[in-house]
Design an enzyme around this catalytic site. Structure first.
Site, short mmCIF file in Angstrom:
data_model
loop_
_atom_site.label_atom_id
_atom_site.label_comp_id
_atom_site.label_asym_id
_atom_site.label_seq_id
_atom_site.Cartn_x
_atom_site.Cartn_y
_atom_site.Cartn_z
N ARG A 203 30.48 8.81 55.22
CA ARG A 203 31.64 9.60 54.84
C ARG A 203 31.30 10.45 53.63
O ARG A 203 30.66 9.95 52.68
CB ARG A 203 32.84 8.69 54.50
CG ARG A 203 33.24 7.73 55.59
CD ARG A 203 33.59 8.40 56.89
NE ARG A 203 34.77 9.29 56.77
CZ ARG A 203 35.15 10.10 57.74
NH1 ARG A 203 34.45 10.19 58.85
NH2 ARG A 203 36.21 10.86 57.59
N THR B 239 25.86 13.11 43.10
CA THR B 239 26.67 14.05 42.32
C THR B 239 27.68 14.66 43.30
O THR B 239 27.56 14.46 44.50
CB THR B 239 25.77 15.17 41.73
OG1 THR B 239 25.13 15.83 42.83
CG2 THR B 239 24.74 14.60 40.79
N LEU C 293 26.90 17.58 48.01
CA LEU C 293 26.35 16.72 49.06
C LEU C 293 24.82 16.71 49.04
O LEU C 293 24.18 17.77 48.98
CB LEU C 293 26.84 17.21 50.43
CG LEU C 293 26.40 16.35 51.63
CD1 LEU C 293 27.09 14.99 51.62
CD2 LEU C 293 26.66 17.07 52.94
N HIS D 264 18.66 9.49 51.66
CA HIS D 264 18.85 10.57 52.64
C HIS D 264 17.54 10.75 53.41
O HIS D 264 16.47 10.83 52.77
CB HIS D 264 19.24 11.87 51.92
CG HIS D 264 19.43 13.03 52.82
ND1 HIS D 264 20.54 13.17 53.62
CD2 HIS D 264 18.64 14.10 53.07
CE1 HIS D 264 20.42 14.29 54.33
NE2 HIS D 264 19.28 14.87 54.02
N SER E 53 20.44 -1.45 57.99
CA SER E 53 19.05 -1.89 57.77
C SER E 53 18.60 -1.64 56.34
O SER E 53 17.87 -2.46 55.76
CB SER E 53 18.11 -1.22 58.77
OG SER E 53 17.97 0.16 58.48
N ASN E 54 19.07 -0.56 55.74
CA ASN E 54 18.74 -0.32 54.33
C ASN E 54 19.42 -1.35 53.44
O ASN E 54 18.83 -1.83 52.46
CB ASN E 54 19.16 1.09 53.92
CG ASN E 54 18.11 2.13 54.27
OD1 ASN E 54 17.07 2.20 53.63
ND2 ASN E 54 18.38 2.92 55.28
C1 GRF Z 1 19.52 6.06 59.11
O1 GRF Z 1 19.46 7.24 59.88
C2 GRF Z 1 18.93 6.31 57.77
O2 GRF Z 1 17.92 7.31 57.84
C3 GRF Z 1 20.08 6.81 56.95
O3 GRF Z 1 21.24 6.18 57.48
C4 GRF Z 1 20.99 5.78 58.84
C5 GRF Z 1 21.36 4.34 59.08
O4 GRF Z 1 20.71 3.55 58.15
N1 GRF Z 1 19.89 6.47 55.57
P1 GRF Z 1 21.03 1.95 58.07
O5 GRF Z 1 20.17 1.29 59.13
O6 GRF Z 1 22.52 1.77 58.38
O7 GRF Z 1 20.64 1.56 56.69
#
Ligand code: GRF
Length: 195
Positions: free
Chosen positions: A90, A140, A143, A108, A12-13
């Site tokens: 990963r 960096t 983590l 994050h 989704s991001n």
């Molecule tokens: C979500 O928990 C988001 O908070 C984190 O990765 C997870 C999946 O995100 N960044 P996405 O829908 O695959 O972008």
């Protein structure tokens, strides 16, 4: 600027980032890469006309370096200037990060430096925090560390479950990451702060 986006799941991001890179935006997507052939984001990327690739981490078992030696190939072949980790699950070694340090971002789901690692929403609830959110940072070797490039905040409400919180944060992630990438691709590292 050419942007490679690394995903492990629904992406989704990644979708938000793809949708933002239009018009006078200084960047365009060049690749969506996943460690998981079943990642739902791969179909979304292909539907958007973006090149995709898969490098499954499982055949490499614990040999992170061997996995990363394959993972880096499509990124280099695509000529990416910027790498965006977006729900990429990963851990990357210092060796991989060093190839892209200063041009690799991650999002994050916490207000870093709080709650590095996993299960961030449950940990914020457990701690009785009144506020939570998400952070985009430069990657960096350590983590979930590195210079903060943007943060977005959400309230924690009575009765919230970790899922309620995850959904509220995810909405803000989809605003924050594109805003940070646009600035970052223009060479501006002024943090984006969204309340
Ligand atoms: C979500 O928990 C988001 O908070 C984190 O990765 C997870 C999946 O995100 N960044 P996405 O829908 O695959 O972008």
């Amino acid at each position: 600027k050419k942007v490679a986006i690394l995903i492990s799941g629904g992406g989704s991001n990644m979708v938000s980032l793809l949708e933002s890179m239009t018009g006078d935006h200084p960047a365009r997507p060049c690749l969506v890469l996943s460690n998981n052939a079943d990642a739902g984001g791969l179909k979304k990327a292909a539907a958007a006309g973006v090149a995709t690739a898969v490098v499954d981490h499982r055949p490499f078992k614990g040999d992170r370096e061997a996995f990363e030696a394959e993972l880096v190939k499509p990124i280099l072949e695509a000529g990416a200037d910027i790498v965006c980790l977006a729900g990429f699950m990963r851990v990357l070694t210092a060796g991989f990060v060093s190839q892209f340090q200063g041009r690799m971002l991650n999002i994050h789901p916490s207000l870093l430096p709080k709650y590095k690692g996993l299960h961030t929403h449950a940990r914020a609830l457990e701690a009785g925090d009144k506020e939570h959110g998400c952070t985009v940072h430069e990657v960096t070797p350590a983590l979930d560390d590195g210079p903060v490039l943007g943060q977005a905040r959400v309230p924690i409400l009575p009765g919230d479950t970790p899922e309620d919180l995850a959904q509220r944060v995810l909405v803000k992630e989809h605003l924050l990451y594109p805003a940070v990438l646009r600035r970052y691709a223009a060479g501006d590292r002024t943090p984006v702060l969204i309340d």
